[in-house]
Design a protein around this motif. Structure first.
Motif, PDB file in Angstrom:
ATOM      1  N   SER A  25       4.149  10.142   9.631  1.00  0.00           N
ATOM      2  CA  SER A  25       2.965  10.189   8.760  1.00  0.00           C
ATOM      3  C   SER A  25       3.366  10.210   7.299  1.00  0.00           C
ATOM      4  CB  SER A  25       2.118  11.431   9.097  1.00  0.00           C
ATOM      5  OG  SER A  25       1.652  11.387  10.420  1.00  0.00           O
ATOM      6  N   ALA A  26       4.369  11.017   6.960  1.00  0.00           N
ATOM      7  CA  ALA A  26       4.813  11.104   5.573  1.00  0.00           C
ATOM      8  C   ALA A  26       5.416   9.786   5.100  1.00  0.00           C
ATOM      9  CB  ALA A  26       5.826  12.241   5.425  1.00  0.00           C
ATOM     10  N   VAL A  27       6.250   9.168   5.927  1.00  0.00           N
ATOM     11  CA  VAL A  27       6.885   7.909   5.528  1.00  0.00           C
ATOM     12  C   VAL A  27       5.844   6.807   5.335  1.00  0.00           C
ATOM     13  CG1 VAL A  27       8.421   6.062   6.306  1.00  0.00           C
ATOM     14  CG2 VAL A  27       9.109   8.450   6.568  1.00  0.00           C
ATOM     15  N   HIS A  28       4.891   6.703   6.248  1.00  0.00           N
ATOM     16  CA  HIS A  28       3.852   5.685   6.102  1.00  0.00           C
ATOM     17  C   HIS A  28       2.981   5.964   4.876  1.00  0.00           C
ATOM     18  CE1 HIS A  28       4.371   3.075   9.536  1.00  0.00           C
ATOM     19  NE2 HIS A  28       4.538   4.126  10.333  1.00  0.00           N
ATOM     20  N   ALA A  29       2.718   7.239   4.602  1.00  0.00           N
ATOM     21  CA  ALA A  29       1.914   7.583   3.426  1.00  0.00           C
ATOM     22  C   ALA A  29       2.611   7.138   2.145  1.00  0.00           C
ATOM     23  CB  ALA A  29       1.639   9.085   3.400  1.00  0.00           C
ATOM     24  N   VAL A  30       3.921   7.377   2.063  1.00  0.00           N
ATOM     25  CA  VAL A  30       4.671   6.966   0.872  1.00  0.00           C
ATOM     26  C   VAL A  30       4.712   5.446   0.765  1.00  0.00           C
ATOM     27  CG1 VAL A  30       6.929   7.022  -0.251  1.00  0.00           C
ATOM     28  CG2 VAL A  30       6.042   9.072   0.865  1.00  0.00           C
ATOM     29  N   ARG A  31       4.843   4.771   1.888  1.00  0.00           N
ATOM     30  CA  ARG A  31       4.869   3.305   1.862  1.00  0.00           C
ATOM     31  C   ARG A  31       3.532   2.721   1.386  1.00  0.00           C
ATOM     32  NH1 ARG A  31       8.986   1.000   5.365  1.00  0.00           N
ATOM     33  NH2 ARG A  31       7.568  -0.656   6.019  1.00  0.00           N
ATOM     34  N   PHE A  32       2.454   3.507   1.552  1.00  0.00           N
ATOM     35  CA  PHE A  32       1.145   3.083   1.054  1.00  0.00           C
ATOM     36  C   PHE A  32       0.912   3.515  -0.394  1.00  0.00           C
ATOM     37  CE2 PHE A  32      -0.054   2.513   5.550  1.00  0.00           C
ATOM     38  CZ  PHE A  32      -0.687   1.278   5.455  1.00  0.00           C
ATOM     39  N   GLY A  33       1.919   4.122  -1.016  1.00  0.00           N
ATOM     40  CA  GLY A  33       1.818   4.468  -2.424  1.00  0.00           C
ATOM     41  C   GLY A  33       1.485   5.913  -2.724  1.00  0.00           C
ATOM     42  N   VAL A  34       1.453   6.784  -1.709  1.00  0.00           N
ATOM     43  CA  VAL A  34       1.164   8.205  -1.927  1.00  0.00           C
ATOM     44  C   VAL A  34       2.431   8.901  -2.419  1.00  0.00           C
ATOM     45  CG1 VAL A  34       0.413  10.349  -0.828  1.00  0.00           C
ATOM     46  CG2 VAL A  34      -0.593   8.163  -0.133  1.00  0.00           C
ATOM     47  N   PRO A  35       2.368   9.739  -3.448  1.00  0.00           N
ATOM     48  CA  PRO A  35       3.560  10.472  -3.896  1.00  0.00           C
ATOM     49  C   PRO A  35       4.104  11.367  -2.788  1.00  0.00           C
ATOM     50  CG  PRO A  35       1.811  10.591  -5.535  1.00  0.00           C
ATOM     51  CD  PRO A  35       1.200   9.988  -4.315  1.00  0.00           C
ATOM     52  N   TRP A  36       5.400  11.645  -2.855  1.00  0.00           N
ATOM     53  CA  TRP A  36       6.040  12.408  -1.801  1.00  0.00           C
ATOM     54  C   TRP A  36       5.456  13.810  -1.665  1.00  0.00           C
ATOM     55  CZ3 TRP A  36       8.742  11.756   2.380  1.00  0.00           C
ATOM     56  CH2 TRP A  36       9.521  10.608   2.559  1.00  0.00           C
ATOM     57  N   GLU A  37       5.023  14.418  -2.776  1.00  0.00           N
ATOM     58  CA  GLU A  37       4.460  15.768  -2.690  1.00  0.00           C
ATOM     59  C   GLU A  37       3.249  15.795  -1.762  1.00  0.00           C
ATOM     60  OE1 GLU A  37       5.077  14.061  -5.362  1.00  0.00           O
ATOM     61  OE2 GLU A  37       6.117  15.257  -6.897  1.00  0.00           O
ATOM     62  N   PHE A  38       2.369  14.800  -1.919  1.00  0.00           N
ATOM     63  CA  PHE A  38       1.180  14.736  -1.066  1.00  0.00           C
ATOM     64  C   PHE A  38       1.519  14.182   0.316  1.00  0.00           C
ATOM     65  CE2 PHE A  38      -0.423  14.455  -5.448  1.00  0.00           C
ATOM     66  CZ  PHE A  38      -1.305  15.526  -5.441  1.00  0.00           C
ATOM     67  N   ALA A  39       2.520  13.315   0.379  1.00  0.00           N
ATOM     68  CA  ALA A  39       2.922  12.771   1.681  1.00  0.00           C
ATOM     69  C   ALA A  39       3.443  13.870   2.600  1.00  0.00           C
ATOM     70  CB  ALA A  39       3.986  11.688   1.487  1.00  0.00           C
ATOM     71  N   LEU A  40       4.178  14.825   2.040  1.00  0.00           N
ATOM     72  CA  LEU A  40       4.661  15.947   2.853  1.00  0.00           C
ATOM     73  C   LEU A  40       3.501  16.779   3.388  1.00  0.00           C
ATOM     74  CD1 LEU A  40       7.731  17.140   0.735  1.00  0.00           C
ATOM     75  CD2 LEU A  40       7.769  15.841   2.865  1.00  0.00           C
ATOM     76  N   LEU A  41       2.494  16.982   2.545  1.00  0.00           N
ATOM     77  CA  LEU A  41       1.309  17.713   3.005  1.00  0.00           C
ATOM     78  C   LEU A  41       0.572  16.929   4.085  1.00  0.00           C
ATOM     79  CD1 LEU A  41      -0.114  19.078  -0.378  1.00  0.00           C
ATOM     80  CD2 LEU A  41       1.099  20.354   1.394  1.00  0.00           C
ATOM     81  N   ILE A  42       0.471  15.622   3.902  1.00  0.00           N
ATOM     82  CA  ILE A  42      -0.184  14.783   4.915  1.00  0.00           C
ATOM     83  C   ILE A  42       0.576  14.875   6.238  1.00  0.00           C
ATOM     84  CG2 ILE A  42      -0.684  12.394   5.551  1.00  0.00           C
ATOM     85  CD1 ILE A  42      -1.282  11.859   2.595  1.00  0.00           C
ATOM     86  N   GLY A  43       1.906  14.812   6.166  1.00  0.00           N
ATOM     87  CA  GLY A  43       2.705  14.930   7.379  1.00  0.00           C
ATOM     88  C   GLY A  43       2.509  16.269   8.055  1.00  0.00           C
TER      89      GLY A  43
END
Length: 357
Positions: free
Chosen positions: A89-107
């Motif tokens: 989830s985090a990797v796909h979020a970052v690939r869609f342009g989400v910053p890593w801080e929010f991608a970690l929360l999404i994951g």
């Protein structure tokens, strides 16, 4: 004496609710915190990235599993599945342009949602039946990762992790990766240390000991089981994402297989259920001991001039490593954390224990 406190005396609620009831424990924690901060200046980069970083990240993951297994008493054999959810989830979020801080929360949140499904299973079954249910969910996740190219790229492919960044600054050095893992492990450790003395922690222990008795006392086992699985899964999701971002640098299905779930559970059991320092010891033994044993076996065979085949060298360290785990559990069935506690308790009253009749 190293332990200057002879016994533990509770004369107030404040003293009973302290995080470190023994001053030496607090001093030891401060020492390791300072050592962790100074490690990049003391330890070579190779060992920092190959040993210290995975040890810290897997310790954070093991603490999350200890929350649901050690504190809440829910046997979990699908922990790698929720780690995979967080990582992908985090990797796909970052690939869609989400910053890593929010991608970690999404994951972490995505893992919490999936982890809550395990909690609903825990409401119906317990013990070995719950273990079998969580194991079945692990196999479902393995199948999804191996047969969904959109998610994982397929069984023989991998998902490349984007460059890790925090606050807009890319982190590409071994020291930077280490401090990220160190910071996350410290945060999880602080959470677990405070959990021991809160109402939440006591409620989880009550559910672990006897959920029916806890319900009679007004503890809502339904609520606390869901909370335990959700919180544990959040920690697992963030830990899985950080493993992919700072150590593996790619996500592959075999990184989160059923074998990984069993390995993390072994870390918790060998270290000691509901033991924080035991989780550190357990991860060190399971993760680092095989390499050390392998090195010792190779050095010993070379020093003795023994002709040992590569196949034998591949199996002897595993046998010695397995025997080491059995010996430790025979000496102290409650794990390495309890073994440390036994040594500490002995030193707390030494040498006055010699005066006993």
């Amino acid at each position: 004496m190293f332990y200057r406190l002879s016994g533990v005396h509770y004369d107030s609620f404040a003293s009973d609710s302290r995080i470190f009831k023994v001053p030496a424990d607090r001093n030891l924690a401060v020492f390791f915190l300072l050592f962790g901060l100074a490690a990049p200046f003391i330890i070579p980069s190779l060992y920092l990235n190959s040993y210290m970083l995975p040890w810290l990240l897997w310790t954070a993951a093991a603490l999350g599993l200890n929350l649901v297994t050690g504190w809440a008493g829910q046997l979990h054999l699908g922990y790698a599945a929720v780690m995979a959810v967080g990582a992908y989830s985090a990797v796909h979020a970052v690939r869609f342009g989400v910053p890593w801080e929010f991608a970690l929360l999404i994951g972490g949140l995505a893992s919490s949602v999936i982890g809550s499904l395990f909690a609903f299973a825990a409401l119906r079954v317990k013990g070995l039946y719950l273990a079998l249910t969580t194991l079945a969910m692990q196999f479902v996740m393995d199948w999804v990762l191996n047969h969904s190219p959109t998610i994982s790229g397929g069984s023989h492919a991998s998902l490349q992790s984007p460059t890790f960044a925090l606050l807009g600054q890319e982190i590409t050095s071994d020291v930077g990766y280490y401090y990220v893992g160190f910071g996350w492990c410290v945060l999880v450790t602080i959470l677990m240390l405070n959990l021991k003395r809160t109402g939440l922690g006591r409620a989880l222990v009550a559910v672990r000991e006897k959920d029916f008795a806890a319900a009679i006392l007004g503890v809502n086992s339904f609520y606390y089981k869901i909370l335990a699985f959700a919180t544990s899964s959040f920690i697992a999701g963030v830990s899985g994402a950080l493993l992919v971002a700072t150590f593996f640098f790619l996500a592959a299905p075999e990184q989160f297989s059923v074998g990984v779930s069993i390995q993390v559970l072994a870390m918790v059991i060998v270290g000691g259920l509901s033991s924080i320092i035991g989780s550190y010891f357990g991860v060190a033994l399971i993760l680092l001991a095989p390499g050390l044993v392998n090195g010792l076996v190779v050095a010993a065979s070379g020093g003795l001039g023994m002709q040992v085949t590569d196949e034998t060298l591949a199996h002897i360290p595993n046998a010695i490593y397995g025997a080491l785990i059995v010996i430790i559990l025979l000496i102290e069935p409650l794990g390495l954390g309890k073994l440390y506690g036994n040594v500490r308790d002995y030193l707390m009253v030494w040498p006055f224990d010699q005066l006993r009749k």
